[in-house]
Design a protein around this motif. Structure first.
Motif, PDB file in Angstrom:
ATOM      1  N   LEU A  78      -3.411  29.367 -18.764  1.00  0.00           N
ATOM      2  CA  LEU A  78      -3.071  29.794 -18.489  1.00  0.00           C
ATOM      3  C   LEU A  78      -2.654  30.837 -16.918  1.00  0.00           C
ATOM      4  CD1 LEU A  78      -2.333  32.946 -19.174  1.00  0.00           C
ATOM      5  CD2 LEU A  78      -4.856  33.467 -19.357  1.00  0.00           C
ATOM      6  N   HIS A  79      -2.090  30.342 -16.512  1.00  0.00           N
ATOM      7  CA  HIS A  79      -1.954  30.795 -15.173  1.00  0.00           C
ATOM      8  C   HIS A  79      -1.408  32.525 -14.889  1.00  0.00           C
ATOM      9  CE1 HIS A  79       0.023  29.661 -11.180  1.00  0.00           C
ATOM     10  NE2 HIS A  79      -0.524  30.815 -10.470  1.00  0.00           N
ATOM     11  N   ILE A  80      -2.607  33.549 -14.338  1.00  0.00           N
ATOM     12  CA  ILE A  80      -2.086  34.127 -13.910  1.00  0.00           C
ATOM     13  C   ILE A  80      -1.990  35.282 -12.278  1.00  0.00           C
ATOM     14  CG2 ILE A  80      -3.284  36.940 -13.886  1.00  0.00           C
ATOM     15  CD1 ILE A  80      -3.842  36.654 -16.887  1.00  0.00           C
ATOM     16  N   ALA A  81      -0.924  35.546 -12.472  1.00  0.00           N
ATOM     17  CA  ALA A  81      -1.045  36.075 -10.948  1.00  0.00           C
ATOM     18  C   ALA A  81      -1.002  37.524 -10.745  1.00  0.00           C
ATOM     19  CB  ALA A  81       0.585  35.734  -9.937  1.00  0.00           C
ATOM     20  N   VAL A  82      -2.159  38.603  -9.846  1.00  0.00           N
ATOM     21  CA  VAL A  82      -2.169  39.914  -9.725  1.00  0.00           C
ATOM     22  C   VAL A  82      -2.866  40.012  -8.530  1.00  0.00           C
ATOM     23  CG1 VAL A  82      -5.191  38.098 -10.059  1.00  0.00           C
ATOM     24  CG2 VAL A  82      -4.611  41.015 -10.449  1.00  0.00           C
ATOM     25  N   ALA A  83      -2.598  41.148  -8.309  1.00  0.00           N
ATOM     26  CA  ALA A  83      -2.198  42.584  -6.600  1.00  0.00           C
ATOM     27  C   ALA A  83      -3.492  42.022  -6.833  1.00  0.00           C
ATOM     28  CB  ALA A  83      -1.250  42.797  -7.056  1.00  0.00           C
ATOM     29  N   PRO A  84      -4.218  41.385  -5.654  1.00  0.00           N
ATOM     30  CA  PRO A  84      -5.915  42.210  -5.572  1.00  0.00           C
ATOM     31  C   PRO A  84      -6.015  43.922  -4.636  1.00  0.00           C
ATOM     32  CG  PRO A  84      -5.239  40.814  -3.775  1.00  0.00           C
ATOM     33  CD  PRO A  84      -4.171  40.849  -4.805  1.00  0.00           C
ATOM     34  N   THR A  85      -7.400  43.733  -5.908  1.00  0.00           N
ATOM     35  CA  THR A  85      -7.499  45.743  -5.857  1.00  0.00           C
ATOM     36  C   THR A  85      -7.684  46.195  -3.868  1.00  0.00           C
ATOM     37  OG1 THR A  85      -9.526  45.223  -6.780  1.00  0.00           O
ATOM     38  CG2 THR A  85      -7.598  45.549  -8.113  1.00  0.00           C
ATOM     39  N   LYS A  86      -8.109  47.485  -4.337  1.00  0.00           N
ATOM     40  CA  LYS A  86      -8.793  47.366  -2.616  1.00  0.00           C
ATOM     41  C   LYS A  86     -10.440  46.800  -3.302  1.00  0.00           C
ATOM     42  CE  LYS A  86      -8.912  51.656   0.144  1.00  0.00           C
ATOM     43  NZ  LYS A  86      -9.163  53.365   0.560  1.00  0.00           N
ATOM     44  N   ASN A  87     -10.553  48.367  -3.681  1.00  0.00           N
ATOM     45  CA  ASN A  87     -12.339  47.611  -4.323  1.00  0.00           C
ATOM     46  C   ASN A  87     -12.587  45.951  -4.952  1.00  0.00           C
ATOM     47  OD1 ASN A  87     -15.212  47.150  -5.091  1.00  0.00           O
ATOM     48  ND2 ASN A  87     -14.968  49.442  -6.099  1.00  0.00           N
ATOM     49  N   ILE A  88     -12.753  45.469  -4.129  1.00  0.00           N
ATOM     50  CA  ILE A  88     -12.391  43.637  -4.026  1.00  0.00           C
ATOM     51  C   ILE A  88     -13.650  43.871  -5.590  1.00  0.00           C
ATOM     52  CG2 ILE A  88     -14.655  42.811  -2.869  1.00  0.00           C
ATOM     53  CD1 ILE A  88     -11.161  40.954  -3.799  1.00  0.00           C
ATOM     54  N   ASP A  89     -14.937  44.145  -5.461  1.00  0.00           N
ATOM     55  CA  ASP A  89     -15.664  43.926  -6.804  1.00  0.00           C
ATOM     56  C   ASP A  89     -15.033  44.277  -7.907  1.00  0.00           C
ATOM     57  OD1 ASP A  89     -17.536  44.402  -4.906  1.00  0.00           O
ATOM     58  OD2 ASP A  89     -18.391  46.255  -5.594  1.00  0.00           O
ATOM     59  N   ARG A  90     -13.678  44.712  -8.601  1.00  0.00           N
ATOM     60  CA  ARG A  90     -13.037  44.731  -9.500  1.00  0.00           C
ATOM     61  C   ARG A  90     -11.848  43.335  -9.890  1.00  0.00           C
ATOM     62  NH1 ARG A  90     -10.454  50.177  -7.752  1.00  0.00           N
ATOM     63  NH2 ARG A  90      -8.366  49.212  -9.570  1.00  0.00           N
ATOM     64  N   ILE A 189       0.604  40.501 -12.692  1.00  0.00           N
ATOM     65  CA  ILE A 189      -0.074  41.868 -12.842  1.00  0.00           C
ATOM     66  C   ILE A 189      -0.043  42.013 -11.906  1.00  0.00           C
ATOM     67  CG2 ILE A 189      -2.074  42.539 -13.250  1.00  0.00           C
ATOM     68  CD1 ILE A 189      -0.833  41.824 -15.787  1.00  0.00           C
ATOM     69  N   GLY A 190       0.684  43.604 -10.937  1.00  0.00           N
ATOM     70  CA  GLY A 190       0.806  44.423  -9.757  1.00  0.00           C
ATOM     71  C   GLY A 190      -0.579  44.857  -9.405  1.00  0.00           C
ATOM     72  N   PRO A 191      -0.229  46.110  -8.314  1.00  0.00           N
ATOM     73  CA  PRO A 191      -1.108  46.431  -8.097  1.00  0.00           C
ATOM     74  C   PRO A 191      -1.180  48.270  -8.579  1.00  0.00           C
ATOM     75  CG  PRO A 191       0.874  46.202  -6.957  1.00  0.00           C
ATOM     76  CD  PRO A 191       0.864  45.550  -7.947  1.00  0.00           C
ATOM     77  N   GLU A 192      -1.759  48.666  -8.214  1.00  0.00           N
ATOM     78  CA  GLU A 192      -2.342  50.386  -9.007  1.00  0.00           C
ATOM     79  C   GLU A 192      -1.181  50.666  -8.752  1.00  0.00           C
ATOM     80  OE1 GLU A 192      -5.059  50.969 -10.773  1.00  0.00           O
ATOM     81  OE2 GLU A 192      -6.011  49.110 -10.123  1.00  0.00           O
ATOM     82  N   GLY A 193      -0.465  51.266  -7.767  1.00  0.00           N
ATOM     83  CA  GLY A 193       0.604  51.804  -8.089  1.00  0.00           C
ATOM     84  C   GLY A 193       1.919  50.791  -8.279  1.00  0.00           C
TER      85      GLY A 193
END
Length: 236
Positions: A78-90, A189-193
């Motif tokens: 499994l390879h997930i490509a995800v946009a990093p969130t503004k709050n890196i803790d998430r 998986i995209g960003p919040e917007g």
């Protein structure tokens, strides 16, 4: 039993010496002594049982008692490509939980609507190492450097089973409806917007299938973890 991460330990070795940091943790923090036994994982499938032969706080020496290669190796990738969130803790939370559940590769992707444009890989890898040890795994997921969305698509256009999860009201399928067990999966998986319409178009043109992760509107890290859970559940 205590677990230590030893990335340079090969399956053929009969003895090993912990580095200074791990030696200090072993002898001074955990107060382990000569004759005590510990487990070692090398992040590439090696799982070892070792006995302390010298509890030196700077160079703890070990004798390898038993070893297993390919420990709990997954039948799928499994390879997930995800946009990093503004709050890196998430994103740190996602990496921790995904490592515990089971994931083989993660790629941060920078999208048009991304709120964060940079990712410090070193800190994230430490979180993944901790999660690997916590969940008794011997494989450390591969964490790639961040890439712009278009560059990532170009480099991964030949992936076996490719999916994009987005929020537009286009026709989308359940992941289970387009699923083949024990395969290689890539999920975007995209960003919040969300992904832009242009990004979705580029993904579809390159063979990515649009999927839904349920009726709820999920945060980026939750969507990524949901995708991770679904793939592992469907491969049981």
């Amino acid at each position: 039993m205590h677990i230590f991460y030893t990335p340079d330990l090969t399956i053929s070795e009969q003895s090993y010496q912990l580095n200074e940091e791990e030696s200090k943790h072993c002898s001074r923090v955990l107060r382990l002594k000569k004759g005590d036994r510990i487990n070692l994982v090398n992040g590439s499938g090696g799982f070892f049982l070792a006995e302390i032969t010298d509890d030196n706080p700077k160079k703890t020496a070990l004798s390898i008692i038993s070893k297993e290669d390919g420990f709990k190796k997954s039948d799928h990738y499994l390879h997930i490509a995800v946009a990093p969130t503004k709050n890196i803790d998430r994103i740190e939370w996602f990496l921790e939980k995904a490592t515990e559940i089971g994931i083989q590769e993660i790629s941060p992707i920078i999208c048009e609507r991304s709120e964060r444009k940079d990712v410090k890989v070193d800190r994230l890898e430490k979180i993944m190492v901790s999660a690997m040890k916590q969940s008794l795994k011997a494989y450390l997921p591969k964490l790639n450097k961040a890439l712009p969305f278009k560059d990532f698509i170009k480099q991964n256009a030949s992936a076996e089973h490719k999916f994009i999860a987005h929020c537009l009201p286009n026709q989308k399928e359940e992941l289970a409806n387009n699923f083949k067990k024990n395969s290689h999966y890539l999920i975007l998986i995209g960003p919040e917007g969300d992904f832009s319409e242009k990004e979705i178009e580029i993904a579809l043109e390159n063979g990515f299938l649009p999927i839904t992760l349920g009726e709820s509107r999920l945060r980026t890290e939750t969507a990524a973890l949901q995708a991770c859970f679904e793939v592992n559940y469907l491969n049981r």
